[in-house]
Write a protein that holds these residues in place. Structure first.
Motif, PDB file in Angstrom:
ATOM      1  N   GLY A 156      62.301   4.143  -5.331  1.00 18.55           N
ATOM      2  CA  GLY A 156      61.362   4.019  -4.233  1.00 18.55           C
ATOM      3  C   GLY A 156      60.454   5.217  -4.055  1.00 18.55           C
ATOM      4  O   GLY A 156      59.598   5.216  -3.174  1.00 18.55           O
ATOM      5  N   SER A 157      60.604   6.243  -4.866  1.00 17.59           N
ATOM      6  CA  SER A 157      59.783   7.448  -4.737  1.00 17.59           C
ATOM      7  C   SER A 157      58.502   7.315  -5.558  1.00 17.59           C
ATOM      8  O   SER A 157      58.402   6.482  -6.468  1.00 17.59           O
ATOM      9  N   ALA A 158      57.520   8.154  -5.234  1.00 18.74           N
ATOM     10  CA  ALA A 158      56.280   8.167  -6.010  1.00 18.74           C
ATOM     11  C   ALA A 158      56.558   8.561  -7.455  1.00 18.74           C
ATOM     12  O   ALA A 158      55.910   8.070  -8.381  1.00 18.74           O
ATOM     13  N   GLN A 159      57.536   9.461  -7.652  1.00 15.77           N
ATOM     14  CA  GLN A 159      57.863   9.901  -9.004  1.00 15.77           C
ATOM     15  C   GLN A 159      58.375   8.734  -9.853  1.00 15.77           C
ATOM     16  O   GLN A 159      58.017   8.590 -11.019  1.00 15.77           O
ATOM     17  N   SER A 160      59.228   7.901  -9.251  1.00 18.68           N
ATOM     18  CA  SER A 160      59.774   6.795 -10.042  1.00 18.68           C
ATOM     19  C   SER A 160      58.717   5.728 -10.312  1.00 18.68           C
ATOM     20  O   SER A 160      58.853   4.940 -11.241  1.00 18.68           O
ATOM     21  N   MET A 161      57.647   5.698  -9.507  1.00 21.48           N
ATOM     22  CA  MET A 161      56.567   4.761  -9.791  1.00 21.48           C
ATOM     23  C   MET A 161      55.898   5.094 -11.121  1.00 21.48           C
ATOM     24  O   MET A 161      55.502   4.199 -11.872  1.00 21.48           O
ATOM     25  N   ARG A 162      55.767   6.373 -11.433  1.00 26.64           N
ATOM     26  CA  ARG A 162      55.191   6.756 -12.726  1.00 26.64           C
ATOM     27  C   ARG A 162      56.133   6.371 -13.861  1.00 26.64           C
ATOM     28  O   ARG A 162      55.681   5.954 -14.931  1.00 26.64           O
ATOM     29  N   ALA A 163      57.425   6.543 -13.633  1.00 30.58           N
ATOM     30  CA  ALA A 163      58.385   6.106 -14.639  1.00 30.58           C
ATOM     31  C   ALA A 163      58.289   4.599 -14.852  1.00 30.58           C
ATOM     32  O   ALA A 163      58.366   4.112 -15.986  1.00 30.58           O
TER      33      ALA A 163
END
Length: 322
Positions: A156-163
């Protein structure tokens, strides 16, 4: 994901068998992405108890000849695996982690083996690159397999969106399903529910975690209609669950860190766990895009100037056009 037009897939080699497996993986990625391949060897002087005069490495023709032999072997492997890929080799004097970090500033993807000739590559180089390489880092572990799903950890984080974006692209290029795994514990909180008025003890639970995954994946099907998307919400340890998936997956993808504040360490621990324990290649995707981040670029450039790296000794191998 944003990247530089014409940027290469870069692979680091040191002559070890595992680094040559990394070359096979890297050139396959280059072929999928329609990118050139850049093969890099960092020539560093062995650690000695006394300092050596600057430039002494340049007077060691035996080491340099050996390094060129590694690059030639790697280029030959790349040419056999994917002869349509353009290949360049580069011999750079410097510390391996520093050299590869600099190469990653201009790369579409960085690929390294799980360990090198000294057995320390994973601990010394991969760990440093996971937190500092601007581009996605692919650590080649286990036995690369042509079948199986791409599996991505999302929180749910912005970082995992890039992943997630990276994983969707990989699944599309490979023509394989994508498994989006959201692992949670009873105390989890995400950026998607930080403004919810209800108390955490009233809101937290499987239904909320399903919502987190659903909102994370919103629009994914529109962007990649060719990818069969499978969703998993599991209560448990993300590192262990993703490691279990790595026994059958062809690629596992995670972000370099998780949610903000102290929880930022959580996904960082997951990425560290996977590059030590995964049974298939693992991609770590950073949460920022330094290729378009001027501040990050300036900091990296300043560090490079301070390190005093020697210019690259590059050679193209047009016969491989490769």
């Amino acid at each position: 994901m944003a990247s530089v037009a014409g940027a290469a897939v870069v692979v680091g080699v040191d002559g070890s068998a595992r680094s040559m497996v990394a070359v096979e993986v890297a050139v396959a990625e280059a072929a999928l992405r329609h990118r050139p391949l850049r093969i890099v060897h960092a020539l560093s002087w062995p650690k000695l108890p006394v300092p050596l005069p600057p430039g002494l490495t340049e007077t060691a023709p035996g080491l340099r000849q050996q390094a060129r032999g590694y690059l030639s072997e790697a280029a030959g492997i790349a040419g056999r695996v994917a002869p349509e890929v353009a290949v360049r080799t580069s011999l750079v004097t410097g510390r391996p982690a520093t050299v590869l970090r600099e190469e990653s500033r201009r790369a579409d993807l960085m690929v390294i083996g799980e360990r090198g000739m000294s057995g320390l590559l994973l601990g010394s180089v991969a760990m440093e690159l996971t937190s500092q390489a601007p581009c996605p880092l692919l650590v080649v572990r286990g036995e690369p397999r042509p079948t199986g799903a791409v599996v991505v950890g999302v929180d749910g984080s912005a970082q995992s969106m890039r992943a997630l974006d990276f994983a969707l692209e990989e699944a599309s290029l490979r023509g394989t399903p994508l498994v989006a795994l959201h692992a949670w514990a009873g105390t989890d909180s995400t950026e998607l529910d930080r403004d919810v008025a209800a108390k955490r003890e009233q809101w937290s639970g499987a239904a909320q975690e399903q919502r987190v995954l659903a909102e994370t994946l919103a629009g994914a099907g529109d962007r990649y209609p060719d990818v069969l998307l499978r969703r998993q919400v599991v209560r448990g340890n993300a590192g262990s669950l993703l490691t279990d998936w790595s026994h059958t997956a062809q690629l596992v993808v995670v972000g370099d860190r998780g949610r903000g504040g102290l929880a930022r360490l959580v996904l960082g621990s997951v990425s560290r766990h996977l590059i030590f324990h995964a049974d298939c290649p693992t991609a770590v995707v950073r949460g920022t895009d330094p290729i378009t981040d001027a501040g990050e670029t300036a900091r990296t450039e300043g560090h490079r100037r301070g390190a005093g790296s020697a210019p690259a000794d590059s050679a193209s191998t047009p016969a491989f056009r490769l």
